[in-house]
Design a protein around this motif. Structure first.
Motif, PDB file in Angstrom:
ATOM      1  N   GLU A 117       4.568  -4.976 -25.351  1.00 40.20           N
ATOM      2  CA  GLU A 117       4.236  -4.034 -24.292  1.00 40.20           C
ATOM      3  C   GLU A 117       3.025  -4.525 -23.490  1.00 40.20           C
ATOM      4  O   GLU A 117       3.016  -4.488 -22.271  1.00 40.20           O
ATOM      5  CB  GLU A 117       3.902  -2.698 -24.937  1.00 40.20           C
ATOM      6  N   GLU A 118       2.043  -4.980 -24.226  1.00 42.58           N
ATOM      7  CA  GLU A 118       0.794  -5.412 -23.591  1.00 42.58           C
ATOM      8  C   GLU A 118       1.047  -6.609 -22.679  1.00 42.58           C
ATOM      9  O   GLU A 118       0.516  -6.682 -21.577  1.00 42.58           O
ATOM     10  CB  GLU A 118      -0.216  -5.781 -24.689  1.00 42.58           C
ATOM     11  N   GLU A 119       1.887  -7.506 -23.149  1.00 41.99           N
ATOM     12  CA  GLU A 119       2.142  -8.715 -22.362  1.00 41.99           C
ATOM     13  C   GLU A 119       2.912  -8.403 -21.092  1.00 41.99           C
ATOM     14  O   GLU A 119       2.745  -9.060 -20.079  1.00 41.99           O
ATOM     15  CB  GLU A 119       2.930  -9.721 -23.211  1.00 41.99           C
ATOM     16  N   GLU A 120       3.746  -7.385 -21.161  1.00 36.18           N
ATOM     17  CA  GLU A 120       4.618  -7.088 -20.033  1.00 36.18           C
ATOM     18  C   GLU A 120       3.929  -6.291 -18.940  1.00 36.18           C
ATOM     19  O   GLU A 120       4.488  -6.095 -17.881  1.00 36.18           O
ATOM     20  CB  GLU A 120       5.855  -6.338 -20.526  1.00 36.18           C
ATOM     21  N   ARG A 121       2.758  -5.787 -19.202  1.00 34.07           N
ATOM     22  CA  ARG A 121       2.072  -4.943 -18.224  1.00 34.07           C
ATOM     23  C   ARG A 121       1.863  -5.677 -16.914  1.00 34.07           C
ATOM     24  O   ARG A 121       1.242  -6.735 -16.860  1.00 34.07           O
ATOM     25  CB  ARG A 121       0.719  -4.504 -18.776  1.00 34.07           C
ATOM     26  N   ALA A 122       2.388  -5.095 -15.861  1.00 33.84           N
ATOM     27  CA  ALA A 122       2.240  -5.700 -14.545  1.00 33.84           C
ATOM     28  C   ALA A 122       0.798  -5.552 -14.074  1.00 33.84           C
ATOM     29  O   ALA A 122       0.129  -4.582 -14.390  1.00 33.84           O
ATOM     30  CB  ALA A 122       3.176  -5.015 -13.563  1.00 33.84           C
ATOM     31  N   THR A 123       0.348  -6.528 -13.349  1.00 30.65           N
ATOM     32  CA  THR A 123      -1.001  -6.461 -12.786  1.00 30.65           C
ATOM     33  C   THR A 123      -1.046  -7.255 -11.495  1.00 30.65           C
ATOM     34  O   THR A 123      -0.097  -7.963 -11.164  1.00 30.65           O
ATOM     35  CB  THR A 123      -2.050  -6.961 -13.803  1.00 30.65           C
ATOM     36  N   ILE A 124      -2.150  -7.134 -10.778  1.00 29.31           N
ATOM     37  CA  ILE A 124      -2.288  -7.913  -9.552  1.00 29.31           C
ATOM     38  C   ILE A 124      -2.550  -9.359  -9.953  1.00 29.31           C
ATOM     39  O   ILE A 124      -3.428  -9.615 -10.771  1.00 29.31           O
ATOM     40  CB  ILE A 124      -3.486  -7.409  -8.724  1.00 29.31           C
ATOM     41  N   PRO A 125      -1.812 -10.312  -9.414  1.00 25.89           N
ATOM     42  CA  PRO A 125      -2.085 -11.706  -9.766  1.00 25.89           C
ATOM     43  C   PRO A 125      -3.530 -12.078  -9.422  1.00 25.89           C
ATOM     44  O   PRO A 125      -3.989 -11.770  -8.320  1.00 25.89           O
ATOM     45  CB  PRO A 125      -1.112 -12.489  -8.889  1.00 25.89           C
ATOM     46  N   PRO A 126      -4.245 -12.698 -10.368  1.00 24.01           N
ATOM     47  CA  PRO A 126      -5.660 -13.002 -10.124  1.00 24.01           C
ATOM     48  C   PRO A 126      -5.887 -13.863  -8.886  1.00 24.01           C
ATOM     49  O   PRO A 126      -6.891 -13.700  -8.189  1.00 24.01           O
ATOM     50  CB  PRO A 126      -6.110 -13.720 -11.400  1.00 24.01           C
ATOM     51  N   GLU A 127      -4.931 -14.766  -8.613  1.00 22.25           N
ATOM     52  CA  GLU A 127      -5.106 -15.655  -7.445  1.00 22.25           C
ATOM     53  C   GLU A 127      -5.080 -14.842  -6.152  1.00 22.25           C
ATOM     54  O   GLU A 127      -5.894 -15.069  -5.245  1.00 22.25           O
ATOM     55  CB  GLU A 127      -3.997 -16.705  -7.407  1.00 22.25           C
ATOM     56  N   LEU A 128      -4.141 -13.901  -6.103  1.00 20.55           N
ATOM     57  CA  LEU A 128      -4.032 -13.051  -4.915  1.00 20.55           C
ATOM     58  C   LEU A 128      -5.311 -12.249  -4.716  1.00 20.55           C
ATOM     59  O   LEU A 128      -5.835 -12.155  -3.590  1.00 20.55           O
ATOM     60  CB  LEU A 128      -2.834 -12.104  -5.057  1.00 20.55           C
ATOM     61  N   LEU A 129      -5.823 -11.710  -5.809  1.00 28.75           N
ATOM     62  CA  LEU A 129      -7.020 -10.883  -5.718  1.00 28.75           C
ATOM     63  C   LEU A 129      -8.216 -11.713  -5.254  1.00 28.75           C
ATOM     64  O   LEU A 129      -9.000 -11.270  -4.399  1.00 28.75           O
ATOM     65  CB  LEU A 129      -7.297 -10.259  -7.089  1.00 28.75           C
ATOM     66  N   THR A 130      -8.337 -12.917  -5.797  1.00 30.43           N
ATOM     67  CA  THR A 130      -9.437 -13.798  -5.384  1.00 30.43           C
ATOM     68  C   THR A 130      -9.355 -14.065  -3.891  1.00 30.43           C
ATOM     69  O   THR A 130     -10.360 -14.011  -3.170  1.00 30.43           O
ATOM     70  CB  THR A 130      -9.355 -15.131  -6.155  1.00 30.43           C
ATOM     71  N   ARG A 131      -8.144 -14.345  -3.454  1.00 27.39           N
ATOM     72  CA  ARG A 131      -7.939 -14.635  -2.034  1.00 27.39           C
ATOM     73  C   ARG A 131      -8.339 -13.438  -1.167  1.00 27.39           C
ATOM     74  O   ARG A 131      -9.074 -13.573  -0.177  1.00 27.39           O
ATOM     75  CB  ARG A 131      -6.464 -14.986  -1.808  1.00 27.39           C
ATOM     76  N   LEU A 132      -7.875 -12.275  -1.575  1.00 24.14           N
ATOM     77  CA  LEU A 132      -8.193 -11.058  -0.821  1.00 24.14           C
ATOM     78  C   LEU A 132      -9.696 -10.823  -0.755  1.00 24.14           C
ATOM     79  O   LEU A 132     -10.256 -10.551   0.312  1.00 24.14           O
ATOM     80  CB  LEU A 132      -7.517  -9.847  -1.477  1.00 24.14           C
ATOM     81  N   LEU A 133     -10.336 -10.950  -1.914  1.00 27.28           N
ATOM     82  CA  LEU A 133     -11.780 -10.699  -1.967  1.00 27.28           C
ATOM     83  C   LEU A 133     -12.527 -11.666  -1.057  1.00 27.28           C
ATOM     84  O   LEU A 133     -13.434 -11.275  -0.330  1.00 27.28           O
ATOM     85  CB  LEU A 133     -12.276 -10.810  -3.408  1.00 27.28           C
ATOM     86  N   HIS A 134     -12.099 -12.923  -1.080  1.00 26.46           N
ATOM     87  CA  HIS A 134     -12.786 -13.906  -0.244  1.00 26.46           C
ATOM     88  C   HIS A 134     -12.555 -13.644   1.238  1.00 26.46           C
ATOM     89  O   HIS A 134     -13.419 -13.929   2.059  1.00 26.46           O
ATOM     90  CB  HIS A 134     -12.359 -15.323  -0.641  1.00 26.46           C
ATOM     91  N   GLU A 135     -11.374 -13.088   1.549  1.00 23.35           N
ATOM     92  CA  GLU A 135     -11.131 -12.723   2.950  1.00 23.35           C
ATOM     93  C   GLU A 135     -12.081 -11.612   3.386  1.00 23.35           C
ATOM     94  O   GLU A 135     -12.505 -11.558   4.533  1.00 23.35           O
ATOM     95  CB  GLU A 135      -9.681 -12.256   3.135  1.00 23.35           C
ATOM     96  N   PHE A 136     -12.399 -10.737   2.450  1.00 18.09           N
ATOM     97  CA  PHE A 136     -13.205  -9.571   2.807  1.00 18.09           C
ATOM     98  C   PHE A 136     -14.706  -9.821   2.725  1.00 18.09           C
ATOM     99  O   PHE A 136     -15.483  -9.063   3.317  1.00 18.09           O
ATOM    100  CB  PHE A 136     -12.840  -8.384   1.909  1.00 18.09           C
ATOM    101  N   PHE A 137     -15.110 -10.830   1.978  1.00 13.97           N
ATOM    102  CA  PHE A 137     -16.555 -11.111   1.897  1.00 13.97           C
ATOM    103  C   PHE A 137     -17.078 -11.438   3.287  1.00 13.97           C
ATOM    104  O   PHE A 137     -16.442 -12.175   4.053  1.00 13.97           O
ATOM    105  CB  PHE A 137     -16.827 -12.282   0.947  1.00 13.97           C
ATOM    106  N   GLN A 138     -18.237 -10.889   3.608  1.00 14.59           N
ATOM    107  CA  GLN A 138     -18.756 -11.058   4.969  1.00 14.59           C
ATOM    108  C   GLN A 138     -19.734 -12.219   5.090  1.00 14.59           C
ATOM    109  O   GLN A 138     -19.935 -12.747   6.174  1.00 14.59           O
ATOM    110  CB  GLN A 138     -19.414  -9.757   5.423  1.00 14.59           C
TER     111      GLN A 138
END
Lengths: 108, 211
Positions: free
Chosen positions: B126-147
């Motif tokens: 169950e734990e392994e199957e838990r969907a989450t935001i891919p870390p790469e996508l999140l990193t990319r998003l955060l870097h887009e938003f950093f000012q």
């Protein structure tokens, strides 16, 4: 950020949010309309934007260039329950990486 | 300060009988988690939420101990029996490998261990199957938003933000389900089992204040 890039990132986020929602709807025995997922994705997008700017400010305030887990915990300062969950998660991850020293060494 | 009661609560959840444990997760979510949005004073609502969160955290820990116990149990089964010692669940959890020896020595306990082990396997999956935001996508998003230029993000911090976003998503859906259920009980409108944008609009303000 140009429009095309933004669209693509939003699509990627939509997909990921959709997967989480699917999982959760199965568990809660309910359904979510595609519009719901889209609107939620927009909300998450805005939330990530806010959080990103907060995190950046927090790390700069601490005299750092790198955002670390302390900054994330500070983001959750208003919600005790959430703070607890994130704290647990961070500790768990730390314990996990401590258990596999090979990986930790490889990172350096 | 917060750590002490947390530990106690964990133990309590584990002590509960296996059959009860199996049925535990859904009711906790359905009945206890939702009240939060409608209880603005934080301590009460926060406490409720924490219980559910801890139970999931406990789960993963329990699963690791269970797998450990499995390994210990299989290795010990062939060896000679030790004198039975009074051991309860608390001992088992705090000292998994040591107490599993004691458990195996008691015939009645063995079956319980097997149940636990099976549960542990299920939980791991169950734990392994838990969907989450891919870390790469999140990193990319955060870097887009950093000012500011040159802002970087630590890997573990990135994972924590991923968890944050995941909780945000799951919470919104849970609140939606609960809100609809309450509306249906009041007879305001029929619960068709579909979460719609309209529902999200209603719960968004409080949700955003809580995150």
């Amino acid at each position: 950020m140009d429009d095309e890039l933004q669209e693509r990132l939003k699509a990627a986020l939509w997909y990921s949010i959709g997967k989480i929602v699917d999982e959760e709807t199965m568990r809660l025995n309910t359904n979510a309309t595609p519009q719901f997922i889209g609107a939620l994705s927009e909300m998450v997008w805005a939330q990530i934007e806010n959080v990103a700017i907060d995190l950046e400010s927090f790390s700069r305030h601490a005299g750092r260039m790198t955002v670390n887990t302390d900054d994330v915990l500070l983001v959750t300062r208003r919600n005790d329950a959430l703070h607890g969950i994130i704290e647990d998660f961070i500790n768990k991850e730390k314990a996990k990486s401590a258990k596999t020293p090979g990986k930790a060494r490889a990172k350096k | 300060m917060r750590a002490k009661p947390t530990r106690n609560r964990r133990v309590k959840i584990r002590v509960s009988p296996a059959s009860f444990k199996q049925h535990l997760p859904p009711p906790v979510l359905n009945l206890e988690m939702p009240p939060k949005p409608f209880n603005p004073p934080r301590p009460k609502g926060a406490g409720v939420k924490k219980t559910t969160a801890k139970s999931t955290a406990t789960k993963s820990k329990a699963s690791t101990t269970a797998t450990k116990r499995k390994a210990a149990a299989t290795s010990k089964k062939s060896k000679s029996q030790r004198a039975p010692e009074p051991s309860d669940e608390e001992d088992v959890e705090s000292n998994a490998s040591a107490s599993s020896k004691e458990d195996v020595s008691r015939g009645s306990e063995t079956s319980r261990i097997e149940v636990d082990v099976q549960e542990g396997v299920v939980e791991v999956v169950e734990e392994e199957e838990r969907a989450t935001i891919p870390p790469e996508l999140l990193t990319r998003l955060l870097h887009e938003f950093f000012q500011q230029d040159g802002t970087r993000i630590a890997k573990d911090a990135n994972a924590a933000i991923g968890k944050y976003v995941e909780i945000f998503t799951r919470e919104s859906l849970t609140r939606c389900v609960y809100m609809k259920r309450e509306q249906a009980e009041e007879g305001g409108r029929l619960d068709d089992g579909f979460c719609e944008v309209e529902d999200l609009e209603k719960l968004a303000p409080q949700l955003l204040l809580d995150f």
